[in-house]
Design a protein around this motif. Structure first.
Motif, PDB file in Angstrom:
ATOM      1  N   ALA A  39       0.835  -1.212   0.000  1.00  0.00           N
ATOM      2  CA  ALA A  39       0.000   0.000   0.000  1.00  0.00           C
ATOM      3  C   ALA A  39       0.862   1.251   0.000  1.00  0.00           C
ATOM      4  O   ALA A  39       0.487   2.277  -0.588  1.00  0.00           O
ATOM      5  CB  ALA A  39      -0.938   0.005   1.211  1.00  0.00           C
ATOM      6  N   LEU A  40       2.030   1.179   0.640  1.00  0.00           N
ATOM      7  CA  LEU A  40       2.934   2.326   0.646  1.00  0.00           C
ATOM      8  C   LEU A  40       3.476   2.598  -0.755  1.00  0.00           C
ATOM      9  O   LEU A  40       3.643   3.744  -1.161  1.00  0.00           O
ATOM     10  CB  LEU A  40       4.087   2.085   1.621  1.00  0.00           C
ATOM     11  CG  LEU A  40       3.707   1.861   3.093  1.00  0.00           C
ATOM     12  CD1 LEU A  40       4.953   1.607   3.924  1.00  0.00           C
ATOM     13  CD2 LEU A  40       2.931   3.052   3.637  1.00  0.00           C
ATOM     14  N   CYS A  41       3.749   1.518  -1.495  1.00  0.00           N
ATOM     15  CA  CYS A  41       4.203   1.679  -2.884  1.00  0.00           C
ATOM     16  C   CYS A  41       3.119   2.343  -3.726  1.00  0.00           C
ATOM     17  O   CYS A  41       3.396   3.242  -4.536  1.00  0.00           O
ATOM     18  CB  CYS A  41       4.571   0.317  -3.476  1.00  0.00           C
ATOM     19  SG  CYS A  41       5.942  -0.513  -2.657  1.00  0.00           S
TER      20      CYS A  41
ATOM     21  N   ILE B 154     -13.903   1.689  -3.307  1.00  0.00           N
ATOM     22  CA  ILE B 154     -13.955   0.431  -4.075  1.00  0.00           C
ATOM     23  C   ILE B 154     -12.876  -0.546  -3.607  1.00  0.00           C
ATOM     24  O   ILE B 154     -13.143  -1.734  -3.399  1.00  0.00           O
ATOM     25  CB  ILE B 154     -13.804   0.727  -5.587  1.00  0.00           C
ATOM     26  CG1 ILE B 154     -15.028   1.496  -6.094  1.00  0.00           C
ATOM     27  CG2 ILE B 154     -13.633  -0.566  -6.378  1.00  0.00           C
ATOM     28  CD1 ILE B 154     -14.853   2.093  -7.485  1.00  0.00           C
ATOM     29  N   CYS B 155     -11.670  -0.048  -3.411  1.00  0.00           N
ATOM     30  CA  CYS B 155     -10.556  -0.946  -3.081  1.00  0.00           C
ATOM     31  C   CYS B 155     -10.589  -1.408  -1.628  1.00  0.00           C
ATOM     32  O   CYS B 155     -10.083  -2.497  -1.314  1.00  0.00           O
ATOM     33  CB  CYS B 155      -9.227  -0.267  -3.400  1.00  0.00           C
ATOM     34  SG  CYS B 155      -8.962  -0.033  -5.167  1.00  0.00           S
ATOM     35  N   SER B 156     -11.165  -0.625  -0.718  1.00  0.00           N
ATOM     36  CA  SER B 156     -11.343  -1.097   0.668  1.00  0.00           C
ATOM     37  C   SER B 156     -12.274  -2.306   0.696  1.00  0.00           C
ATOM     38  O   SER B 156     -12.001  -3.309   1.363  1.00  0.00           O
ATOM     39  CB  SER B 156     -11.914   0.019   1.545  1.00  0.00           C
ATOM     40  OG  SER B 156     -10.987   1.045   1.741  1.00  0.00           O
ATOM     41  N   ILE B 157     -13.371  -2.200  -0.035  1.00  0.00           N
ATOM     42  CA  ILE B 157     -14.321  -3.317  -0.112  1.00  0.00           C
ATOM     43  C   ILE B 157     -13.681  -4.519  -0.802  1.00  0.00           C
ATOM     44  O   ILE B 157     -13.794  -5.656  -0.342  1.00  0.00           O
ATOM     45  CB  ILE B 157     -15.606  -2.887  -0.843  1.00  0.00           C
ATOM     46  CG1 ILE B 157     -16.325  -1.793  -0.040  1.00  0.00           C
ATOM     47  CG2 ILE B 157     -16.524  -4.075  -1.081  1.00  0.00           C
ATOM     48  CD1 ILE B 157     -17.490  -1.149  -0.774  1.00  0.00           C
TER      49      ILE B 157
ATOM     50  N   LEU C 201      -2.846  -6.843  -4.535  1.00  0.00           N
ATOM     51  CA  LEU C 201      -3.264  -6.041  -5.686  1.00  0.00           C
ATOM     52  C   LEU C 201      -4.180  -4.899  -5.252  1.00  0.00           C
ATOM     53  O   LEU C 201      -3.951  -3.731  -5.596  1.00  0.00           O
ATOM     54  CB  LEU C 201      -3.985  -6.926  -6.716  1.00  0.00           C
ATOM     55  CG  LEU C 201      -4.691  -6.171  -7.860  1.00  0.00           C
ATOM     56  CD1 LEU C 201      -3.668  -5.420  -8.714  1.00  0.00           C
ATOM     57  CD2 LEU C 201      -5.507  -7.140  -8.712  1.00  0.00           C
ATOM     58  N   PHE C 202      -5.207  -5.237  -4.474  1.00  0.00           N
ATOM     59  CA  PHE C 202      -6.157  -4.200  -4.067  1.00  0.00           C
ATOM     60  C   PHE C 202      -5.581  -3.267  -3.006  1.00  0.00           C
ATOM     61  O   PHE C 202      -5.971  -2.101  -2.932  1.00  0.00           O
ATOM     62  CB  PHE C 202      -7.466  -4.832  -3.594  1.00  0.00           C
ATOM     63  CG  PHE C 202      -8.302  -5.366  -4.719  1.00  0.00           C
ATOM     64  CD1 PHE C 202      -8.811  -4.518  -5.685  1.00  0.00           C
ATOM     65  CD2 PHE C 202      -8.566  -6.723  -4.833  1.00  0.00           C
ATOM     66  CE1 PHE C 202      -9.576  -5.000  -6.743  1.00  0.00           C
ATOM     67  CE2 PHE C 202      -9.330  -7.221  -5.890  1.00  0.00           C
ATOM     68  CZ  PHE C 202      -9.832  -6.357  -6.844  1.00  0.00           C
ATOM     69  N   ARG C 203      -4.638  -3.750  -2.201  1.00  0.00           N
ATOM     70  CA  ARG C 203      -3.957  -2.868  -1.259  1.00  0.00           C
ATOM     71  C   ARG C 203      -3.092  -1.851  -2.004  1.00  0.00           C
ATOM     72  O   ARG C 203      -2.986  -0.692  -1.598  1.00  0.00           O
ATOM     73  CB  ARG C 203      -3.087  -3.676  -0.292  1.00  0.00           C
ATOM     74  CG  ARG C 203      -3.856  -4.480   0.745  1.00  0.00           C
ATOM     75  CD  ARG C 203      -4.460  -3.648   1.819  1.00  0.00           C
ATOM     76  NE  ARG C 203      -3.484  -2.907   2.598  1.00  0.00           N
ATOM     77  CZ  ARG C 203      -3.805  -2.017   3.527  1.00  0.00           C
ATOM     78  NH1 ARG C 203      -5.080  -1.733   3.793  1.00  0.00           N
ATOM     79  NH2 ARG C 203      -2.878  -1.374   4.200  1.00  0.00           N
ATOM     80  N   PHE C 204      -2.488  -2.273  -3.111  1.00  0.00           N
ATOM     81  CA  PHE C 204      -1.711  -1.340  -3.927  1.00  0.00           C
ATOM     82  C   PHE C 204      -2.624  -0.262  -4.510  1.00  0.00           C
ATOM     83  O   PHE C 204      -2.307   0.932  -4.462  1.00  0.00           O
ATOM     84  CB  PHE C 204      -0.991  -2.078  -5.049  1.00  0.00           C
ATOM     85  CG  PHE C 204      -0.235  -1.164  -5.985  1.00  0.00           C
ATOM     86  CD1 PHE C 204       1.060  -0.760  -5.684  1.00  0.00           C
ATOM     87  CD2 PHE C 204      -0.829  -0.691  -7.153  1.00  0.00           C
ATOM     88  CE1 PHE C 204       1.747   0.109  -6.530  1.00  0.00           C
ATOM     89  CE2 PHE C 204      -0.144   0.181  -8.000  1.00  0.00           C
ATOM     90  CZ  PHE C 204       1.150   0.579  -7.682  1.00  0.00           C
ATOM     91  N   LEU C 205      -3.760  -0.681  -5.070  1.00  0.00           N
ATOM     92  CA  LEU C 205      -4.695   0.276  -5.664  1.00  0.00           C
ATOM     93  C   LEU C 205      -5.308   1.179  -4.594  1.00  0.00           C
ATOM     94  O   LEU C 205      -5.544   2.371  -4.833  1.00  0.00           O
ATOM     95  CB  LEU C 205      -5.787  -0.466  -6.427  1.00  0.00           C
ATOM     96  CG  LEU C 205      -5.309  -1.248  -7.663  1.00  0.00           C
ATOM     97  CD1 LEU C 205      -6.457  -2.060  -8.252  1.00  0.00           C
ATOM     98  CD2 LEU C 205      -4.737  -0.298  -8.710  1.00  0.00           C
ATOM     99  N   LEU C 206      -5.551   0.621  -3.417  1.00  0.00           N
ATOM    100  CA  LEU C 206      -6.038   1.434  -2.297  1.00  0.00           C
ATOM    101  C   LEU C 206      -5.008   2.497  -1.950  1.00  0.00           C
ATOM    102  O   LEU C 206      -5.339   3.676  -1.754  1.00  0.00           O
ATOM    103  CB  LEU C 206      -6.313   0.534  -1.084  1.00  0.00           C
ATOM    104  CG  LEU C 206      -6.716   1.236   0.218  1.00  0.00           C
ATOM    105  CD1 LEU C 206      -8.045   1.952   0.052  1.00  0.00           C
ATOM    106  CD2 LEU C 206      -6.792   0.235   1.364  1.00  0.00           C
TER     107      LEU C 206
END
Length: 449
Positions: free
Chosen positions: A48-50, A81-84, A98-103
């Motif tokens: 997520a930091l990236c 969207i990405c939290s869900i 993947l979704f943590r990156f987008l979040l």
């Protein structure tokens, strides 16, 4: 509320990593519950930091091109969207990353846009305090993360009783435990959705509309609605200001380098060095407390630290920044962070004794207090004030991205460095490190720089 959501989403992952390891990496016959392998733990904690780094650069630039309001709304929708999606991850670790990156990508946009919006709405006299209030919501996000995680865990523990791991290794982790981490991650969508609703009802900032979009009449109309007083448009004055040659230089020009090059270097470098120490402490505090022998659940530690040191530090900054000034608070914060880390590190063996554990926790908490009543707040505030309106979000995004680069160094590096120097005592799958004592000395040196 935007920064409340950012903090919740970024730091809640550290609360559920142990549960993820226990559910998905159980080793048959092991005397201890499963843990995430080093590479997986680093990815889950750091991805997520990236994404945040990339989002700060992209959305900061886009905010100066398209306007603060439009781009801010886009970042909030990505966060919802990405939290869900993070909580509904299938094939868990890959999809979760993947979704943590987008979040993180969406969160990254909130940094430059929240600071810039507040800077452009506030008056000069109290601008520092107003921007600090935005950043102070990060403390409540961390606090809520710990509190909500404890509440959900407590509810599930009462509903689904299980034997200890030593008695029943398989049955000690009930199937319903898989819902716990998912609920904690998905909860971040709620404040993001509420922020989106309230922010979309506000107009574009007048400074952007007048100085960048060059529409003085619209800016005056928007400010009339916000202030509920009549504001007269001065289109000719705005035209004169925006037509000056000194007001037209770009980011990659000699004029920018001459006027603001050192400013950008200063804001970026201090944020980079700060976040090496700040994020390494925050993401891996459970490892530090385990090493020193103070080992309540990670969720409890996170909540107590936020309540007793992190949150008060933010609000001391809010109250005093326009009195003491940015420079004094930043210098004081770095100094005391260095001092307290050295006090913890040099007599480290003393603090590992059971009778002294509580004082270790107090001193460790003071490093967080002076991080937030210090550089963690000022590095966010200053870039929103010193750059011209047409480049403000871009330069804030660059500074914030430098900070997240430091956070990545801290998050990934400290995971390995803090391991015991004796390989046999290091966590499973990790190489020998330099130990917590030497890690704290290293972080003190970073703060001193």
């Amino acid at each position: 509320m935007g920064f409340f959501t950012d903090a919740y989403d970024l730091f809640c992952i550290s609360l559920v990593t142990k549960l993820l390891g226990r559910i998905y990496y159980h080793v048959e016959g092991s005397s201890k519950p499963g843990t995430l392998p080093p590479n997986v733990s680093a990815a889950v904690n750091g991805v997520a930091l990236c994404g945040t780094l990339a989002g700060q650069l992209f959305f900061g630039w886009l905010g100066d091109k398209m306007g603060r309001k439009k781009v801010y709304g886009l970042t909030l929708m990505i966060m919802v969207i990405c939290s869900i999606a993070s909580g509904r991850a299938k094939g868990v670790m890959t999809t979760l990353c993947l979704f943590r990156f987008l979040l993180g990508f969406g969160i990254g946009g909130d940094y430059p846009l929240s600071a810039t919006i507040m800077s452009e709405y506030a008056n000069k006299k109290s601008r520092g305090a107003f921007i600090a209030v935005v950043f102070a919501m990060q403390g409540f996000g961390i606090l809520t993360g710990g509190g909500f995680a404890m509440m959900v865990s407590s509810i599930f523990n009462k509903m689904y009783k299980a034997a200890p791991y030593q008695i029943d290794p398989i049955g000690s982790t009930v199937p319903e435990a898989d819902y716990v981490w998912r609920i904690i991650l998905m909860f971040g969508a709620l404040p993001a959705a509420l922020t989106y609703y309230s922010r979309m009802k506000m107009p574009e900032t007048a400074r952007y509309t007048a100085l960048v979009a060059k529409n003085a009449e619209q800016a005056a109309s928007d400010m009339s609605k916000v202030l509920q007083v009549e504001v007269q448009a001065e289109q000719e004055k705005v035209k004169q200001l925006t037509q000056k040659s000194s007001a037209s230089f770009g980011l990659f020009t000699k004029e920018f380098a001459r006027r603001h090059g050192l400013h950008l270097l200063g804001t970026a470098s201090t944020w980079f060095l700060l976040d090496i120490a700040y994020y390494s402490q925050n993401l891996f505090q459970k490892d530090i407390f385990t090493s020193v022998g103070w080992i309540p659940p990670a969720k409890t530690m996170n909540f107590l630290l936020a309540l007793c040191s992190t949150v008060p530090g933010y609000w001391f900054t809010v109250g005093l920044i326009d009195i003491m000034g940015r420079y004094a608070i930043q210098l004081m914060g770095f100094l005391f962070m260095t001092v307290f880390m050295l006090v913890l590190a040099i007599p480290y063996h003393h603090w590992t004794q059971p009778a002294n554990n509580i004082w270790f926790v107090v001193l460790y908490g003071l490093t967080f207090f002076f991080a937030n009543f210090g550089p963690n707040a000022t590095t966010f505030i200053v870039p929103a004030e010193i750059f011209p309106a047409r480049l403000r979000a871009t330069c804030h995004g660059i500074s914030a991205a430098a900070g997240k680069a430091g956070a990545i160094v801290g998050a990934f590096g400290f995971l390995y460095l803090a391991q015991n120097q004796d390989k046999s005592k290091a966590d499973a799958g990790y190489p020998a490190g330099i130990g917590v004592k030497n890690s704290l000395i290293l972080l003190a040196a970073v703060n001193f720089l």
